[in-house]
Design a protein around this motif. Structure first.
Motif, short mmCIF file in Angstrom:
data_model
loop_
_atom_site.label_atom_id
_atom_site.label_comp_id
_atom_site.label_asym_id
_atom_site.label_seq_id
_atom_site.Cartn_x
_atom_site.Cartn_y
_atom_site.Cartn_z
N ARG A 189 0.84 -1.21 0.00
CA ARG A 189 0.00 0.00 0.00
C ARG A 189 0.87 1.25 0.00
N THR A 195 3.84 1.46 -1.22
CA THR A 195 4.45 1.55 -2.55
C THR A 195 3.48 2.17 -3.54
N GLU A 196 2.21 1.78 -3.48
CA GLU A 196 1.18 2.36 -4.34
C GLU A 196 0.99 3.85 -4.06
N GLU A 197 1.19 4.24 -2.80
CA GLU A 197 1.03 5.65 -2.42
C GLU A 197 2.31 6.45 -2.69
N GLN A 198 3.28 5.84 -3.38
CA GLN A 198 4.55 6.49 -3.75
C GLN A 198 5.36 6.93 -2.53
N MET A 248 -6.23 -1.26 -2.20
CA MET A 248 -6.55 0.16 -2.12
C MET A 248 -7.85 0.41 -1.36
N ALA A 265 7.39 -4.86 -6.50
CA ALA A 265 6.49 -3.88 -7.12
C ALA A 265 7.25 -2.96 -8.05
N GLU A 275 2.89 -7.88 -10.69
CA GLU A 275 1.52 -7.59 -10.29
C GLU A 275 1.31 -8.05 -8.85
N LEU A 276 0.19 -7.61 -8.26
CA LEU A 276 -0.12 -7.94 -6.88
C LEU A 276 -0.12 -9.45 -6.64
#
Length: 426
Positions: A33, A35-38, A157, A227, A232-233
């Motif tokens: 999470r 990582t997805e949020e940078q 997410m 990632a 992929e997840l």
């Protein structure tokens, strides 16, 4: 295994199984999470360090609370705290504040594991503690793998995966709360000064510290690496499952191998394998060769998870039986210090070299270890093979595992004059 023992162990082991599913899910989820949020690798590392700091504190100080209120009440309190924290992670996605939440989560996790492991300890006759420790390890790692696979079915997410982790924490209370077992008080054991431990078994101290440096980064930052290289997840979840599966399957065979050879030589082979796998990850495209990536991850997990228990066995070979429990607890502290430091050091390599910098970090730790172990083999003769204590599986969770270790009771007593001569060596 006696039926009465199985009955008394069923509740804590079932609670461990349920809790560990959520624990494995949440550990990888938080990194993905962020990582997805940078979020930067440095901040992810700091949050991981906060967790291991809390885990160390909780593992060593929570026994006082357990003595005061009892095992079941203490477990309910820790599980309730972890359930609330899991929901807070999903409700307030602010990585800067997650550091405090992760610190509290580590503290509660340490206390929760102390409850489970102390319950198991007082319910296990000395004669079967080796089998109980092996069963504990298999259930713990199997549940962690299940948590990774469960992650593949959830949207990271959304709030849902955090709610699932919270649900696991909450449900894990039921087996203990419904148990009809009277638990004895925890026993206290004499301490072994740290510098005495370093003098008596420097190889074990160093290797446990390095194990913490490596394992904490594998747990906390490896999903970040996968990632960043484009997996992929579902693929990342599979890779983390392979990592834990390798540790679960290879720890015992590698440990038994160390019973037949100088354990320092076996540790050198493990670190050489970490170096080789790290170089392979750097040279090959992790996304393009998914089958190769899976194999390398399985091997990587197998060798890094074996370092800690083999290091404990090395210590048991070099110590008197009366020192084993205190020494193992000191070695857990060394591991914890490494686990707190690793997530702070690895991001420096990532910042300088990109995602591959993580495996440059692993390779660097391996080279450092190989140099140290080579030096130790030159200055101290190996423990004779016939004096090796049989390997026993172990997880670096809490000091209670040291008391569960059957080697504390099974070690043959070394004659005093022989022990004095041995301990005076460099």
């Amino acid at each position: 295994m006696p039926r009465a023992t199985l009955t008394s162990l069923a509740s804590p082991l079932l609670s461990l199984l349920i809790y560990s599913v959520g624990h494995g899910l949440l550990t990888t989820l938080l990194t993905l999470r962020m990582t997805e949020e940078q979020v930067s690798a440095t901040l992810i590392g700091m949050i991981s360090t906060a967790y291991f700091t809390g885990l160390m504190v909780g593992s060593f100080v929570n026994s006082k609370l357990i003595l005061r209120v009892g095992h079941i009440r203490a477990y309910a309190a820790y599980a309730s705290m972890l359930c609330s924290l899991a929901l807070l992670f999903g409700m307030f996605v602010a990585p800067e504040s997650w550091m405090l939440l992760r610190l509290l989560g580590g503290f509660a996790t340490g206390g929760l594991l102390v409850v489970i492991e102390s319950w198991i300890m007082v319910s296990s006759p000395v004669s079967i503690r080796g089998r109980v420790m092996a069963l504990y390890m298999v259930l713990f790692y199997a549940a962690m793998i299940l948590g990774q696979l469960l992650l593949k079915r959830l949207d990271i997410m959304s709030l849902l995966p955090f709610a699932v982790a919270a649900l696991a924490c909450s449900l894990s209370v039921l087996p203990l709360a419904l148990a009809k077992v009277n638990i004895q008080h925890l026993e206290r054991h004499e301490k072994l000064p740290f510098w005495s431990l370093v003098r008596l078994t420097p190889t074990a101290v160093f290797s446990c510290f390095i194990s913490g440096l490596i394992l904490s980064v594998a747990y906390g930052l490896l999903p970040f690496f996968y990632a960043k290289v484009g997996l992929e997840l579902s693929q990342i979840a599979d890779m983390m499952a392979y990592l834990i599966l390798g540790g679960m399957c290879l720890q015992y065979p590698l440990g038994r191998l160390s019973d037949r050879y100088d354990r320092r030589l076996v540790l050198m082979c493990l670190f050489a394998a970490v170096l080789a796998v790290s170089v392979a990850f750097i040279l090959f495209d992790s996304e393009a060769g998914s089958a190769l990536t899976s194999i390398l991850t399985l091997m990587f997990g197998g060798v890094i998870f074996a370092v800690y228990p083999i290091s404990l066995s090395q210590a048991c070979d070099e110590l008197n039986p009366s020192q084993v429990i205190a020494a193992n607890q000191g070695l857990l502290l060394c591991y914890s210090l490494g686990a707190m430091s690793g997530p702070l050091l690895a991001p420096l390599f990532i910042q300088a070299l990109g995602p591959d910098g993580m495996f440059v970090y692993f390779a660097s730790m391996s080279v450092l270890s190989l140099l140290f172990l080579t030096w130790r083999r030159l200055v101290r003769a190996p423990v004779p093979i016939e004096e090796h204590v049989a390997f026993s599986t172990s997880t670096p969770n809490t000091p209670i595992m040291a008391e569960l270790d059957p080697r504390a009771d099974a070690l043959p007593q070394m004659p005093h004059d022989q022990a004095q001569e041995y301990y005076q060596r460099p």
